[in-house]
Scaffold this active site. Structure first.
Site, mmCIF file in Angstrom:
data_model
loop_
_atom_site.group_PDB
_atom_site.id
_atom_site.type_symbol
_atom_site.label_atom_id
_atom_site.label_comp_id
_atom_site.label_asym_id
_atom_site.label_seq_id
_atom_site.Cartn_x
_atom_site.Cartn_y
_atom_site.Cartn_z
ATOM 1 N N VAL A 95 -29.476 66.543 -20.703
ATOM 2 C CA VAL A 95 -28.178 66.929 -20.157
ATOM 3 C C VAL A 95 -27.246 67.506 -21.209
ATOM 4 O O VAL A 95 -26.161 67.974 -20.883
ATOM 5 C CB VAL A 95 -27.498 65.743 -19.430
ATOM 6 C CG1 VAL A 95 -28.314 65.310 -18.233
ATOM 7 C CG2 VAL A 95 -27.251 64.582 -20.384
ATOM 8 N N LYS A 116 -36.444 61.376 -25.843
ATOM 9 C CA LYS A 116 -37.479 60.509 -25.271
ATOM 10 C C LYS A 116 -38.864 60.880 -25.765
ATOM 11 O O LYS A 116 -39.757 60.026 -25.831
ATOM 12 C CB LYS A 116 -37.419 60.576 -23.744
ATOM 13 C CG LYS A 116 -36.120 60.042 -23.150
ATOM 14 C CD LYS A 116 -36.021 60.336 -21.663
ATOM 15 C CE LYS A 116 -34.698 59.853 -21.081
ATOM 16 N NZ LYS A 116 -34.543 60.202 -19.650
ATOM 17 N N TYR A 173 -31.093 53.157 -27.758
ATOM 18 C CA TYR A 173 -31.301 54.256 -26.810
ATOM 19 C C TYR A 173 -30.170 55.277 -26.894
ATOM 20 O O TYR A 173 -30.413 56.488 -26.982
ATOM 21 C CB TYR A 173 -31.430 53.697 -25.397
ATOM 22 C CG TYR A 173 -31.588 54.764 -24.337
ATOM 23 C CD1 TYR A 173 -32.687 55.619 -24.346
ATOM 24 C CD2 TYR A 173 -30.636 54.921 -23.336
ATOM 25 C CE1 TYR A 173 -32.828 56.603 -23.381
ATOM 26 C CE2 TYR A 173 -30.776 55.898 -22.368
ATOM 27 C CZ TYR A 173 -31.878 56.732 -22.393
ATOM 28 O OH TYR A 173 -32.012 57.711 -21.444
ATOM 29 N N TYR A 231 -37.069 66.354 -14.724
ATOM 30 C CA TYR A 231 -36.402 65.615 -13.647
ATOM 31 C C TYR A 231 -37.009 65.999 -12.297
ATOM 32 O O TYR A 231 -38.233 66.113 -12.187
ATOM 33 C CB TYR A 231 -34.891 65.858 -13.677
ATOM 34 C CG TYR A 231 -34.224 65.491 -14.982
ATOM 35 C CD1 TYR A 231 -34.456 64.265 -15.594
ATOM 36 C CD2 TYR A 231 -33.350 66.366 -15.616
ATOM 37 C CE1 TYR A 231 -33.833 63.917 -16.789
ATOM 38 C CE2 TYR A 231 -32.723 66.031 -16.816
ATOM 39 C CZ TYR A 231 -32.973 64.806 -17.392
ATOM 40 O OH TYR A 231 -32.366 64.466 -18.573
#
Length: 337
Positions: free
Chosen positions: A291, A99, A221, A273
């Site tokens: 992750v 990202k 994505y 997060y």
């Protein structure tokens, strides 16, 4: 340059002169007589009992197959050195850390117009929350939660004729490694099991905040998330964020100084997060987790730390990587605060 068994009497940050903003012209001592390679190995050894405290991500089946008892850490500094320990050349799935790269590309293309479509506030909700997106009428809270990153992917699909190739080329340029690739097994696994991300995309589409076709946006994505990279490469790739937007090994202006500041600010408030506040409180560095088990931390005017280990805590952050970066920042006095 890979540095092994070297002792640092000083750490070399980037110091800007009026005449040449891209040159290292003097050094500022941070911690004397630090053998970084030995320190990294020592901290890695201390973290081994933590493997059992986390769980490998299993909602993406391809990630569930990764062996849990692995770990690595690497530091890339602005003067071109790389220090590492553990499986630092073992590729892992980039996942949400991708990202950062997508955001920089979108900021370079759209400028301030981007912030009319995505906000820059902490979410206070799970990174894939549908409820929050509904409340806020299809405007993602920030670009590093899933809805925000999907919005950024839409920007790239809409402004590049071949967005997946453009992203891969950008990553290869930043790492200076032409063999960086997207792991097809991970990519296909995400395509098959990405229903919640599809729901986020279609919800934004219903509010008029997605321009391209949703399947095309999701393909981009998932493709960027599936990039395979190692700790040394990732640390090197993000050095420009520690250097006011300039990639030190190429002297290339990757983004403006203002945008480097903005990205680091977003990472400080939202990159970890639901542990972003805790990480800022305990460590005090802009950071982003994924992750796949990696965490990157930006140390302005010094370099970039990447730690990786697959087992995750309940927030989706690597147990071992968090501990490694926390201890390393403490040992070297790297907090911004």
């Amino acid at each position: 340059m890979i540095a092994t068994n070297l002792k640092l009497s000083v750490i070399l940050p980037m110091v800007v002169s009026n005449n040449s903003p891209h040159l290292i012209i003097r050094a500022r001592p941070m911690k004397a007589n630090t053998d970084l390679t030995a320190l990294l190995q020592q901290l890695l050894d201390q973290c081994q009992p933590l493997y059992s405290q986390g769980k490998v991500a299993d909602y993406i089946p391809a990630l569930a197959q990764v062996a849990p008892q692995q770990a690595a850490v690497a530091i890339a500094t602005l003067d071109g050195q790389i220090y590492s320990a553990g499986a630092a050349t073992q590729p892992f799935s980039l996942q949400s850390i991708s990202k950062i790269f997508g955001l920089v590309m979108a900021m370079n293309r759209l400028g301030d117009e981007l912030w009319q479509r995505v906000n820059m506030e902490p979410s206070g909700q799970p990174f894939n929350s549908i409820v929050q997106l509904e409340w806020e009428q299809g405007i993602p809270r920030n670009p590093v939660i899933n809805a925000g990153a999907i919005l950024v992917a839409d920007v790239l699909v809409s402004h590049y004729s071949a967005s997946k190739t453009a992203f891969l080329t950008f990553l290869r340029r930043l790492t200076s490694v032409e063999t960086i690739y997207a792991d097809q097994q991970v990519y296909l696994s995400e395509l098959e099991h990405g229903n919640r991300n599809a729901a986020l995309a279609y919800l934004m589409k219903s509010f008029g905040n997605i321009e391209a076709e949703v399947p095309q946006v999701l393909e981009h994505y998932f493709h960027q998330c599936a990039m395979a990279i190692n700790c040394q490469q990732l640390s090197r790739a993000l050095l420009f964020l520690a250097n006011r937007g300039v990639q030190p090994h190429s002297n290339e202006q990757i983004c403006s100084r203002r945008d480097a500041h903005r990205v680091n600010a977003i990472l400080s408030t939202s990159g970890m997060y639901d542990q972003s506040g805790e990480f800022a409180f305990k460590v005090g560095l802009p950071a982003k987790s994924g992750v796949g088990g990696a965490i990157v931390a930006i140390v302005p005017q010094f370099g970039v730390i990447t730690a990786w280990s697959p087992p995750l805590n309940r927030f989706g952050n690597s147990v071992v990587a968090m501990q490694l970066i926390s201890q390393l920042a403490e040992e070297l006095g790297l907090s911004l605060f």
